[in-house]
Scaffold this active site. Structure first.
Site, short mmCIF file in Angstrom:
data_model
loop_
_atom_site.label_atom_id
_atom_site.label_comp_id
_atom_site.label_asym_id
_atom_site.label_seq_id
_atom_site.Cartn_x
_atom_site.Cartn_y
_atom_site.Cartn_z
N GLU A 1 13.53 -24.21 -1.05
CA GLU A 1 12.11 -24.03 -1.38
C GLU A 1 11.84 -22.67 -2.01
O GLU A 1 12.72 -21.79 -2.04
CB GLU A 1 11.27 -24.24 -0.11
CG GLU A 1 11.41 -25.67 0.40
CD GLU A 1 10.46 -26.02 1.53
OE1 GLU A 1 9.84 -25.12 2.13
OE2 GLU A 1 10.35 -27.23 1.84
N CYS B 1 14.80 -30.57 -4.14
CA CYS B 1 15.19 -31.46 -3.03
C CYS B 1 16.70 -31.40 -2.79
O CYS B 1 17.48 -31.15 -3.71
CB CYS B 1 14.84 -32.90 -3.37
SG CYS B 1 13.09 -33.25 -3.45
N GLU C 1 18.79 -33.85 -2.32
CA GLU C 1 19.57 -34.85 -3.08
C GLU C 1 19.95 -34.32 -4.45
O GLU C 1 21.07 -34.49 -4.92
CB GLU C 1 18.76 -36.14 -3.26
CG GLU C 1 18.42 -36.86 -1.98
CD GLU C 1 17.10 -36.42 -1.35
OE1 GLU C 1 16.75 -35.23 -1.45
OE2 GLU C 1 16.44 -37.26 -0.73
N CYS D 1 12.73 -38.98 -2.79
CA CYS D 1 11.48 -38.96 -3.57
C CYS D 1 11.74 -39.59 -4.94
O CYS D 1 12.88 -39.84 -5.34
CB CYS D 1 10.97 -37.53 -3.71
SG CYS D 1 11.83 -36.57 -4.95
N CYS E 1 14.16 -37.70 -7.32
CA CYS E 1 15.57 -37.83 -6.91
C CYS E 1 16.10 -39.23 -7.24
O CYS E 1 17.25 -39.38 -7.64
CB CYS E 1 15.72 -37.52 -5.42
SG CYS E 1 15.49 -35.76 -5.07
#
Ligand code: THU
Length: 161
Positions: free
Chosen positions: A64, A73, A75, A112, A115
């Site tokens: 982040e 993310c 992934e 998400c 991804c």
């Protein structure tokens, strides 16, 4: 007017012990790397582990940033690193786990939309379906290809039309 239905096949397990040895190891790697995630804002720690055709396992976790959209993310961190390190090796599978409030989630966390799009590109790139293992503590869900989670998709064929 024509109405069509899209069917998604999801394989469910109640315990990680029901998975193959290879998939169990992948889940173990995803859990391990979730502990190294940098998520001071959401406090939602995601871990992903990618299985490659050459036997390598690549870990990735969410990273982040105080400028929120600059983060990434788990992934995509894992997939991009795998593709960067082994550009000619197809991706077989990805396991995903998530942790919050000091414990792993009971329910599986699906990737998400962004991804999914990246996983779809990776399937197309290596011409090999990617098994997606969504690992919760009380339920494991597996799809045999990312297309199951993104059945109506945008890909490079559309750029060529
Ligand atoms: N996150 C992931 O790493 N993977 C997903 O598929 C969903 C969301 C991360 C992004 C952000 O750091 C945090 O989880 C909360 O959305």
């Amino acid at each position: 007017m024509k109405k069509t239905q899209i069917i998604t096949t999801v394989i469910e397990y109640d315990s990680v012990n029901e998975l193959s040895q290879q998939d169990q190891l992948l889940v173990k790697n995803a859990k391990e790397t979730a502990l190294n995630s940098y998520a001071p804002y959401s406090k939602f720690n995601v871990g992903a582990a990618v299985q490659l055709n050459n036997g390598e396992i690549i870990q990735g976790n969410n990273q982040e940033n105080s400028a929120y959209p600059s983060g990434l993310c788990a992934e995509r961190v894992a997939i991009f690193y795998a593709n960067a390190k082994f550009p000619n090796v197809p991706v077989q599978a990805i396991a995903i786990t998530a942790r919050t409030n000091g414990s792993f989630l009971e329910t599986p966390v699906p990737p998400c939309g962004s991804c999914r799009q990246v996983l779809l590109e990776t399937e197309a790139r290596y011409k090999q379906p990617i098994k997606v293992i969504l690992c919760g503590e009380k339920k494991i869900k597996i799809v045999e290809s990312i297309r199951e989670l993104l059945p109506i998709f945008f890909d490079k064929e559309m750029l060529d039309e």
